[in-house]
Design an enzyme around this catalytic site. Structure first.
Site, PDB file in Angstrom:
ATOM      1  N   ASP A  31       0.624  -1.420   0.175  1.00 15.18           N
ATOM      2  CA  ASP A  31       0.102   0.061   0.095  1.00 15.18           C
ATOM      3  C   ASP A  31       0.713   1.149   0.116  1.00 15.18           C
ATOM      4  OD1 ASP A  31      -2.787  -0.869   0.423  1.00 15.18           O
ATOM      5  OD2 ASP A  31      -1.941  -1.758   2.227  1.00 15.18           O
ATOM      6  N   ASP A 168     -10.196  -6.107   0.302  1.00 13.65           N
ATOM      7  CA  ASP A 168      -9.235  -5.635   1.148  1.00 13.65           C
ATOM      8  C   ASP A 168      -9.877  -4.594   2.343  1.00 13.65           C
ATOM      9  OD1 ASP A 168      -7.068  -4.054   2.072  1.00 13.65           O
ATOM     10  OD2 ASP A 168      -6.366  -3.035   0.253  1.00 13.65           O
TER      11      ASP A 168
END
Length: 209
Positions: A31, A168
């Site tokens: 990320d 997610d």
């Protein structure tokens, strides 16, 4: 179901050691949060390059939670990244991002915050490789919102079969099992993996569900 451990949820003072704990695992999720599109900042390209280098050989996907995702794509391609997700909320012209990823040999994916309907990607289904459906907001709390899980389940049904659906955010075992049964391609797991004494055991157990 492919499980993608999220390195941003590991010990930020020991990324090398954390990667060693999942050395045998074949996938990785990275990320990149810029403190603008999201409240949080994870790391920039310099750290992403080091992480990807240490994880060479894995199936690496990068989730760009940034205001200008196109700025990162060329560098990520040089790091050996397989798939890049950019938020549709940050893309004025998604086809520019999609085409750039493909030109550089990567899969292109569109990501969606909880508030954004996945149906907004419909014009791009013939072009994209995957969608990433957020099941919690990126606030650092890890809360999984049940309606967002239901949204992900509906996306699995509605998105064309050639487009991979990845989920997610704040997911635990029962949700992973439900999404697996529904046919999701992959799920990103953060704290559930890296807060465990043995991350590999968690991953192997969930993969067997």
């Amino acid at each position: 179901m492919r499980l993608f451990p999220s390195i941003a949820s590991s010990n930020c003072l020991a990324y090398g050691r954390e990667l060693e704990r999942i050395r045998e695992w074949r996938t990785l999720h990275v990320d990149i949060e810029d403190g603008n599109f999201t409240p949080n900042i994870t790391f920039g390209l310099k750290t992403a390059k080091a992480i990807c280098g240490e994880a060479a050989g894995k199936d690496i996907q990068v989730h760009l939670m940034t205001t200008e995702p196109g700025r990162y794509v060329e560098a990520l391609a040089s790091y050996g990244v397989k798939t890049v997700f950019a938020h549709i909320e940050a893309l004025d012209y998604p086809m520019v991002f999609i085409n750039l990823c493909h030109q550089l040999g990567m899969e292109a994916g569109l990501a969606f915050n909880i508030k954004t309907p996945v149906s907004s990607a419909e014009p791009f289904y013939p072009l994209i490789d995957a969608v990433l459906v957020m099941t919690s907001e990126p606030d650092g709390g890890g809360e999984c919102v049940r309606p967002a899980v239901e949204k992900a389940l509906r996306a699995i049904e509605s998105v064309p079969k050639g487009v991979k659906v990845v989920t997610d955010g704040g997911l635990r075992g029962p949700e992973v099992a439900q999404l697996t049964a529904a046919g999701a391609y992959g799920t990103v797991l953060g704290r559930l993996v890296f807060e465990a004494n043995d991350p590999m055991e968690v991953l192997k157990n969930l993969e067997g569900w």
